[in-house]
Design a protein around this motif. Structure first.
Motif, PDB file in Angstrom:
ATOM      1  N   TYR A 172       0.862  -1.188   0.000  1.00  0.00           N
ATOM      2  CA  TYR A 172       0.000   0.000   0.000  1.00  0.00           C
ATOM      3  C   TYR A 172       0.896   1.236   0.000  1.00  0.00           C
ATOM      4  N   GLU A 173       0.620   2.170  -0.885  1.00  0.00           N
ATOM      5  CA  GLU A 173       1.391   3.407  -0.910  1.00  0.00           C
ATOM      6  C   GLU A 173       0.828   4.387   0.108  1.00  0.00           C
ATOM      7  N   TYR A 174       1.679   5.320   0.516  1.00  0.00           N
ATOM      8  CA  TYR A 174       1.249   6.364   1.441  1.00  0.00           C
ATOM      9  C   TYR A 174       0.481   7.416   0.655  1.00  0.00           C
ATOM     10  N   ASP A 175      -0.829   7.500   0.886  1.00  0.00           N
ATOM     11  CA  ASP A 175      -1.689   8.393   0.107  1.00  0.00           C
ATOM     12  C   ASP A 175      -2.823   8.878   1.000  1.00  0.00           C
ATOM     13  N   PRO A 176      -2.551   9.899   1.845  1.00  0.00           N
ATOM     14  CA  PRO A 176      -3.594  10.363   2.767  1.00  0.00           C
ATOM     15  C   PRO A 176      -4.840  10.894   2.073  1.00  0.00           C
ATOM     16  N   ALA A 177      -4.686  11.463   0.879  1.00  0.00           N
ATOM     17  CA  ALA A 177      -5.867  11.955   0.159  1.00  0.00           C
ATOM     18  C   ALA A 177      -6.788  10.801  -0.210  1.00  0.00           C
ATOM     19  N   LYS A 178      -6.199   9.711  -0.669  1.00  0.00           N
ATOM     20  CA  LYS A 178      -7.005   8.526  -0.992  1.00  0.00           C
ATOM     21  C   LYS A 178      -7.626   7.947   0.275  1.00  0.00           C
ATOM     22  N   ALA A 179      -6.868   7.988   1.366  1.00  0.00           N
ATOM     23  CA  ALA A 179      -7.395   7.493   2.636  1.00  0.00           C
ATOM     24  C   ALA A 179      -8.631   8.282   3.053  1.00  0.00           C
ATOM     25  N   ARG A 180      -8.563   9.618   2.956  1.00  0.00           N
ATOM     26  CA  ARG A 180      -9.718  10.445   3.322  1.00  0.00           C
ATOM     27  C   ARG A 180     -10.901  10.185   2.393  1.00  0.00           C
ATOM     28  N   GLN A 181     -10.614   9.975   1.113  1.00  0.00           N
ATOM     29  CA  GLN A 181     -11.683   9.668   0.154  1.00  0.00           C
ATOM     30  C   GLN A 181     -12.392   8.367   0.519  1.00  0.00           C
ATOM     31  N   LEU A 182     -11.613   7.345   0.877  1.00  0.00           N
ATOM     32  CA  LEU A 182     -12.199   6.052   1.245  1.00  0.00           C
ATOM     33  C   LEU A 182     -13.008   6.164   2.539  1.00  0.00           C
ATOM     34  N   LEU A 183     -12.518   6.954   3.494  1.00  0.00           N
ATOM     35  CA  LEU A 183     -13.274   7.160   4.732  1.00  0.00           C
ATOM     36  C   LEU A 183     -14.618   7.808   4.446  1.00  0.00           C
ATOM     37  N   THR A 184     -14.621   8.779   3.542  1.00  0.00           N
ATOM     38  CA  THR A 184     -15.884   9.438   3.174  1.00  0.00           C
ATOM     39  C   THR A 184     -16.831   8.444   2.525  1.00  0.00           C
ATOM     40  N   GLN A 185     -16.308   7.620   1.620  1.00  0.00           N
ATOM     41  CA  GLN A 185     -17.132   6.592   0.978  1.00  0.00           C
ATOM     42  C   GLN A 185     -17.672   5.597   1.997  1.00  0.00           C
ATOM     43  N   ALA A 186     -16.915   5.359   3.046  1.00  0.00           N
ATOM     44  CA  ALA A 186     -17.337   4.412   4.077  1.00  0.00           C
ATOM     45  C   ALA A 186     -18.363   5.008   5.033  1.00  0.00           C
ATOM     46  N   GLY A 187     -18.589   6.314   4.926  1.00  0.00           N
ATOM     47  CA  GLY A 187     -19.558   6.963   5.806  1.00  0.00           C
ATOM     48  C   GLY A 187     -18.945   7.655   7.000  1.00  0.00           C
ATOM     49  N   TYR A 188     -17.611   7.898   6.955  1.00  0.00           N
ATOM     50  CA  TYR A 188     -16.918   8.554   8.065  1.00  0.00           C
ATOM     51  C   TYR A 188     -16.145   9.775   7.555  1.00  0.00           C
ATOM     52  N   PRO A 189     -16.837  10.755   6.983  1.00  0.00           N
ATOM     53  CA  PRO A 189     -16.128  11.919   6.424  1.00  0.00           C
ATOM     54  C   PRO A 189     -15.386  12.726   7.480  1.00  0.00           C
ATOM     55  N   ASN A 190     -15.823  12.642   8.727  1.00  0.00           N
ATOM     56  CA  ASN A 190     -15.176  13.375   9.821  1.00  0.00           C
ATOM     57  C   ASN A 190     -14.344  12.460  10.715  1.00  0.00           C
ATOM     58  N   GLY A 191     -14.067  11.251  10.220  1.00  0.00           N
ATOM     59  CA  GLY A 191     -13.278  10.312  10.998  1.00  0.00           C
ATOM     60  C   GLY A 191     -14.061   9.691  12.139  1.00  0.00           C
ATOM     61  N   PHE A 192     -13.345   9.197  13.126  1.00  0.00           N
ATOM     62  CA  PHE A 192     -13.961   8.548  14.291  1.00  0.00           C
ATOM     63  C   PHE A 192     -12.897   8.419  15.374  1.00  0.00           C
ATOM     64  N   LYS A 193     -13.323   7.972  16.548  1.00  0.00           N
ATOM     65  CA  LYS A 193     -12.395   7.747  17.652  1.00  0.00           C
ATOM     66  C   LYS A 193     -12.106   6.258  17.790  1.00  0.00           C
ATOM     67  N   THR A 194     -10.861   5.934  18.113  1.00  0.00           N
ATOM     68  CA  THR A 194     -10.481   4.535  18.254  1.00  0.00           C
ATOM     69  C   THR A 194      -9.274   4.445  19.182  1.00  0.00           C
ATOM     70  N   SER A 195      -8.708   3.262  19.306  1.00  0.00           N
ATOM     71  CA  SER A 195      -7.523   3.072  20.139  1.00  0.00           C
ATOM     72  C   SER A 195      -6.550   2.123  19.440  1.00  0.00           C
ATOM     73  N   ILE A 196      -5.275   2.334  19.717  1.00  0.00           N
ATOM     74  CA  ILE A 196      -4.209   1.453  19.248  1.00  0.00           C
ATOM     75  C   ILE A 196      -3.556   0.846  20.478  1.00  0.00           C
ATOM     76  N   TRP A 197      -3.550  -0.477  20.560  1.00  0.00           N
ATOM     77  CA  TRP A 197      -2.913  -1.164  21.674  1.00  0.00           C
ATOM     78  C   TRP A 197      -1.513  -1.612  21.282  1.00  0.00           C
ATOM     79  N   THR A 198      -0.610  -1.537  22.255  1.00  0.00           N
ATOM     80  CA  THR A 198       0.696  -2.154  22.109  1.00  0.00           C
ATOM     81  C   THR A 198       1.170  -2.580  23.490  1.00  0.00           C
ATOM     82  N   ASN A 199       2.253  -3.335  23.506  1.00  0.00           N
ATOM     83  CA  ASN A 199       2.847  -3.725  24.785  1.00  0.00           C
ATOM     84  C   ASN A 199       4.077  -2.868  25.043  1.00  0.00           C
ATOM     85  N   TYR A 200       4.695  -3.064  26.224  1.00  0.00           N
ATOM     86  CA  TYR A 200       5.906  -2.312  26.561  1.00  0.00           C
ATOM     87  C   TYR A 200       7.065  -2.869  25.734  1.00  0.00           C
ATOM     88  N   ASN A 201       7.267  -2.281  24.562  1.00  0.00           N
ATOM     89  CA  ASN A 201       8.286  -2.728  23.621  1.00  0.00           C
ATOM     90  C   ASN A 201       8.971  -1.484  23.071  1.00  0.00           C
TER      91      ASN A 201
END
Length: 265
Positions: free
Chosen positions: A87-116
């Motif tokens: 996958y290439e780095y393409d934030p414009a395409k990412a925003r376009q896909l989010l809009t198509q998915a019904g999330y034009p303003n994004g959403f809240k989420t979480s990223i988990w990781t361990n102590y690494n």
């Protein structure tokens, strides 16, 4: 064995030390919980793949000690589909896909990781990349035991983890992680299900025809790239150090190093 980038940088200019480098059998990835909205939406998962800039992870955090992943299996693994395009780095395409998915303003989420020491700064970069396309992600750092237990129970949104295909065969690197019978702590912490993927993985386990297995594994990886249950991040290199008077050490990508040929000059 398995020097971290900061240790490699400290040793690589020491005349009394020499380093051996090999592409590993491991993959570092971000998994989605595909049972939880919005990650049950293919367009959201693809959008996040386009939103992540892998180059700084490779160049800065891993200090060049990795390459961008094109799929779930590194090129040292039998069955790896090395012709897949990352996958290439393409934030414009990412925003376009989010809009198509019904999330034009994004959403809240979480990223988990361990102590690494590598995954925590990776999580920070991912957080910034997601913010750039309107996704508000918090980073949660968990103790290893709780991390495994809770991702196995499906309590997460997104998580950073790695997998080593120690047999160097695609079965080990695909079945546990993507077959629907392996949901949860067995390995498939994304809870991904695809009947065609199950069929192909079962078939590849049942035949000794290596060409048929190769074709099946390639199709699986094409499906996975399209359906994106992961953000395919990177394949780390393994770096091993030894004194300069050591000869005959040949690193094994799975870490099963044979020392019978090692000599001191």
């Amino acid at each position: 064995y398995d020097l971290e980038p900061i240790d490699r940088m400290r040793l690589e200019f020491d005349p009394n030390i020499k380093l051996a480098t090999t592409e590993s059998l491991s993959a570092t990835y971000v998994g989605f919980n595909v049972l939880k909205p919005p990650f049950d939406n293919l367009l959201v998962r693809q959008a996040i793949n386009y939103a992540i800039d892998v180059a700084p992870l490779v160049e800065v955090i891993f200090e060049g000690q990795a390459v961008q992943a094109f799929g779930p299996l590194s090129s040292n693994v039998f069955g790896a589909h090395t012709e897949l395009e990352p996958y290439e780095y393409d934030p414009a395409k990412a925003r376009q896909l989010l809009t198509q998915a019904g999330y034009p303003n994004g959403f809240k989420t979480s990223i988990w990781t361990n102590y690494n020491p590598l995954r925590m700064p990776v999580a920070a970069v991912l957080q910034q990349n997601l913010q750039d396309i309107g996704i508000d992600a918090t980073v949660e750092i968990k103790e290893w035991g709780a991390y495994l237990e809770e991702t196995g129970a499906g309590m997460h949104d997104m998580f950073i983890l790695g997998w080593v295909t120690v047999t160097a065969d695609a079965d080990y690197g695909l079945y546990a992680l993507f077959h629907s019978s392996q949901h949860g702590s067995s390995g498939n912490r994304t809870f991904y299900t695809n009947e065609r993927v199950d069929e192909l993985l079962d078939y590849a386990r049942s035949t000794s025809d290596q060409e048929a297995r190769l074709a099946a594994y390639h199709e699986v990886q094409e499906i996975l790239r399209e359906e994106a249950p992961w953000v395919f991040l990177l394949f780390p290199y393994d770096i091993h150090g030894m004194r300069s008077n050591i000869d005959g050490f040949v690193p094994h990508p799975a870490g099963h190093h044979f020392l019978g040929r090692v000599t001191k000059n």
